[in-house]
Design a protein around this motif. Structure first.
Motif, short mmCIF file in Angstrom:
data_model
loop_
_atom_site.label_atom_id
_atom_site.label_comp_id
_atom_site.label_asym_id
_atom_site.label_seq_id
_atom_site.Cartn_x
_atom_site.Cartn_y
_atom_site.Cartn_z
N ARG A 287 44.62 42.50 52.62
CA ARG A 287 45.55 41.93 53.59
C ARG A 287 46.94 41.74 52.99
O ARG A 287 47.96 41.85 53.68
N GLU A 288 46.99 41.46 51.68
CA GLU A 288 48.26 41.28 50.99
C GLU A 288 48.83 42.59 50.47
O GLU A 288 49.84 42.60 49.77
N GLY A 289 48.17 43.70 50.81
CA GLY A 289 48.68 45.01 50.40
C GLY A 289 48.43 45.34 48.95
O GLY A 289 49.12 46.20 48.37
N ARG A 290 47.43 44.72 48.34
CA ARG A 290 47.11 44.97 46.93
C ARG A 290 45.78 45.69 46.82
O ARG A 290 45.01 45.76 47.77
N SER A 291 45.52 46.23 45.63
CA SER A 291 44.24 46.88 45.38
C SER A 291 43.13 45.83 45.43
O SER A 291 43.30 44.71 44.94
N PRO A 292 41.97 46.16 46.01
CA PRO A 292 40.86 45.20 46.04
C PRO A 292 40.39 44.80 44.65
O PRO A 292 39.76 43.76 44.47
N PHE A 293 40.71 45.63 43.63
CA PHE A 293 40.27 45.35 42.26
C PHE A 293 41.37 44.70 41.42
O PHE A 293 41.20 44.53 40.22
N SER A 294 42.51 44.35 42.03
CA SER A 294 43.57 43.66 41.29
C SER A 294 43.15 42.23 40.99
O SER A 294 42.37 41.62 41.73
N ALA A 295 43.66 41.70 39.88
CA ALA A 295 43.25 40.36 39.44
C ALA A 295 44.05 39.28 40.16
O ALA A 295 45.23 39.45 40.47
N ASP A 296 43.40 38.14 40.42
CA ASP A 296 44.09 36.99 40.99
C ASP A 296 43.23 35.75 40.77
O ASP A 296 42.22 35.80 40.07
N ARG A 297 43.62 34.63 41.39
CA ARG A 297 42.88 33.38 41.26
C ARG A 297 42.37 32.93 42.63
O ARG A 297 42.46 31.76 42.99
N ASN A 298 41.84 33.86 43.40
CA ASN A 298 41.36 33.54 44.74
C ASN A 298 39.86 33.37 44.83
O ASN A 298 39.33 33.20 45.93
N HIS A 299 39.17 33.43 43.70
CA HIS A 299 37.72 33.27 43.72
C HIS A 299 37.35 31.81 44.03
O HIS A 299 38.13 30.89 43.79
N ILE A 300 36.15 31.63 44.54
CA ILE A 300 35.68 30.28 44.87
C ILE A 300 35.62 29.41 43.62
O ILE A 300 35.97 28.22 43.68
N HIS A 301 35.21 29.98 42.49
CA HIS A 301 35.13 29.16 41.27
C HIS A 301 36.52 28.70 40.82
O HIS A 301 36.65 27.63 40.20
N HIS A 302 37.56 29.47 41.11
CA HIS A 302 38.92 29.02 40.78
C HIS A 302 39.28 27.77 41.59
O HIS A 302 39.96 26.87 41.09
N ARG A 303 38.83 27.76 42.83
CA ARG A 303 39.14 26.60 43.68
C ARG A 303 38.48 25.34 43.14
O ARG A 303 39.08 24.25 43.17
N PHE A 304 37.25 25.48 42.63
CA PHE A 304 36.60 24.31 42.04
C PHE A 304 37.38 23.80 40.83
O PHE A 304 37.50 22.58 40.62
N LEU A 305 37.91 24.72 40.03
CA LEU A 305 38.71 24.30 38.88
C LEU A 305 40.00 23.63 39.34
O LEU A 305 40.46 22.66 38.73
N ASP A 306 40.60 24.14 40.42
CA ASP A 306 41.80 23.51 40.97
C ASP A 306 41.53 22.09 41.44
O ASP A 306 42.42 21.24 41.45
N LEU A 307 40.28 21.84 41.84
CA LEU A 307 39.90 20.50 42.29
C LEU A 307 39.55 19.58 41.12
O LEU A 307 39.15 18.44 41.33
N GLY A 308 39.65 20.10 39.88
CA GLY A 308 39.41 19.28 38.70
C GLY A 308 38.02 19.37 38.13
O GLY A 308 37.69 18.63 37.20
N SER A 309 37.17 20.26 38.67
CA SER A 309 35.81 20.39 38.14
C SER A 309 35.81 21.08 36.79
O SER A 309 36.66 21.94 36.51
N SER A 310 34.85 20.74 35.95
CA SER A 310 34.64 21.45 34.70
C SER A 310 33.88 22.75 35.00
O SER A 310 33.38 22.95 36.12
N HIS A 311 33.78 23.63 34.02
CA HIS A 311 33.05 24.87 34.21
C HIS A 311 31.58 24.59 34.54
O HIS A 311 31.00 25.22 35.43
N LYS A 312 30.98 23.64 33.83
CA LYS A 312 29.57 23.32 34.07
C LYS A 312 29.36 22.80 35.48
O LYS A 312 28.44 23.23 36.18
N MET A 313 30.22 21.89 35.90
CA MET A 313 30.07 21.29 37.23
C MET A 313 30.30 22.32 38.32
O MET A 313 29.58 22.35 39.33
#
Length: 455
Positions: A287-313
């Motif tokens: 939708r943003e006109g980028r390759s589907p395999f381009s890197a970004d921080r849109n994964h669900i696990h990134h959102r958990f980190l943005d919310l302050g969760s640790s990797h384990k949590m």
């Protein structure tokens, strides 16, 4: 002796032995791999998108493969498998060897997506044609019953490639790919054991033991180890293999003690997290006109980190969510198949998108416990990535502030053993949180601008 022989002929006992033996063997081999990686400098350098601050070995996939391959070969010798199962073993080991070398090359030298895709295609084709492992039918999903041969072949190869890449893309934080791999293998392994399929059950439980041994080092601070592309490609391939075998066994339905209704829907539920995450990020990137395999921080696990969760949590929360989706699919398996599919999709999407309904900025401001270096690094990189993305619409004066902050980041943050660690953390925390809060407020009011530094 007869009692002992009967015990070792019990599939549940053998499954437990498979988990324990794989774990004990992997516990010995991973330290060797870590030592070799440090000695030969075969490690991942921290970069702009890295979740770690120190050079870390990425050859966890080697340990996974050696443990699994050795276990399945020994199992084939001692359990006197039939010829058809021996062919499956040879095809499976041969395909995973190909993926192992493909992943190793990507970990150490980096290869193009085209070459990676070609290797995945070949590995999938080997299993499909050599052992005739195909998705035979769809159990009535969208009115489709038994599939014609070539459609079955092509669809199975597509499913293999989709699941392989889904696992490859979710391997972004400690414990996530390994945890989902254990959950998936446990479900399929239990199903195969309950229905007397010894080969598939033992293969599932061997992988569980190898993954448990890996997670011990993946979460370790002193002897940390990453799965790497070699590990995520390997794990994704085995997950696809188990899923296709599950669908076939249930579709044929011969002498099954515990058959499941609507098996394709349940298979989707078991693999719901990696499938949901990869489809979601692909849609966003296209939708943003980028390759589907381009890197970004849109994964669900990134959102958990943005919310302050640790990797384990974050990994534990995602695994529990996936387990909840599986339980929901099992409870609703007697519904009309299309209605169950609709219910599972709505339920699963709603659960997985909950983190995006929460306000990460408020969460950070309300935190009483300071964020770790790791979490702060991630937050800074996320903010910096947003600034870079808006570079075309930002004045040079505004953008230079972000560039300067990036270049002048204290080098001391990378050395957690120094006496000035606390001062460095405090400085870094204030800078990052201050910048995040201003960035969020200004972005909401002026979405095309990056905030200037407040003096």
């Amino acid at each position: 002796m007869t009692y002992i022989s009967n015990v070792f002929n019990n599939l549940y006992v053998l499954s437990g032995i498979a988990v324990l033996a794989a774990y004990l063997f992997s516990a010995r081999i991973y330290p060797v791999i870590i030592h070799l990686s440090h000695k030969k400098d075969l490690m991942d350098e921290p970069g702009e998108r890295s979740m770690h601050l120190d050079k870390t070995p990425t050859l966890g996939g080697v340990g996974l493969f050696i443990t699994f391959a050795l276990g399945i070969i020994l199992m084939s010798i001692f359990t006197e498998l039939e010829r058809s199962d021996l062919v499956k073993v040879l095809a499976l080991v041969g395909s995973t060897i190909l993926l192992l070398f493909l992943g190793l090359k990507d970990d150490l030298l980096v290869i193009s997506p085209k070459k990676k895709f070609s290797g995945q295609l070949l590995a999938s084709a080997i299993v499909v044609f050599a052992s005739d492992l195909r998705i035979l039918g769809m159990d009535g999903v969208f009115g489709v019953g038994e599939l014609p041969y070539w459609i079955s072949v092509l669809f199975t190869i597509f499913v293999f490639i989709l699941i392989i890449n889904a696992f490859n893309l979710i391997d972004g934080i400690d414990g996530l790919a390994g945890g989902i791999g254990i959950l998936t293998s446990a479900f399929f392994g239990l199903y195969f054991a309950l229905n007397g399929n010894a080969f598939m059950a033992l293969a599932s439980f061997l992988l569980i033991g190898a993954l448990i041994g890996f997670l011990v080092h993946n979460f370790s601070k002193e002897q940390k180890l990453f799965m790497g592309d070699s590990g995520s490609l390997f794990t994704g391939f085995i997950m696809a293999y188990l899923a296709v075998a599950f669908l076939n066994l249930n579709f044929l339905g011969e002498n099954l003690e515990f058959p499941l209704e609507n098996a394709p829907i349940i298979a989707i539920a078991v693999l719901s997290y990696p499938m949901m995450d990869v489809l979601r990020v692909f849609i966003i990137r296209i939708r943003e006109g980028r390759s589907p395999f381009s890197a970004d921080r849109n994964h669900i696990h990134h959102r958990f980190l943005d919310l302050g969760s640790s990797h384990k949590m974050a990994s534990l929360t995602i695994a529990v969510t996936n387990l909840t989706v599986i339980a929901f699919a099992l409870v609703t398996q007697n519904l009309y198949i299309h209605f169950q599919l609709f219910c599972c999709l709505v339920f699963g999407i709603a659960l997985y998108l909950i983190p995006f309904m929460l306000n990460a900025n408020k969460n950070l401001e309300a935190m009483e416990v300071p964020l770790s270096n790791e979490a702060l690094e991630v937050e800074f990189e996320g903010m910096y990535a947003k600034a870079r993305h808006l570079n075309k619409t930002v004045s040079s004066d505004n953008y230079s502030i972000i560039e300067k902050e990036k270049k002048n980041r204290p080098a001391k943050i990378l050395n957690t053993a120094t006496k000035k660690q606390n001062d460095t953390e405090s400085y870094f925390q204030k800078k990052v949180l201050h910048r995040l809060r201003i960035f969020q407020k200004v972005k909401e009011k002026y979405p095309k601008k990056v905030p200037q530094e407040n003096s």
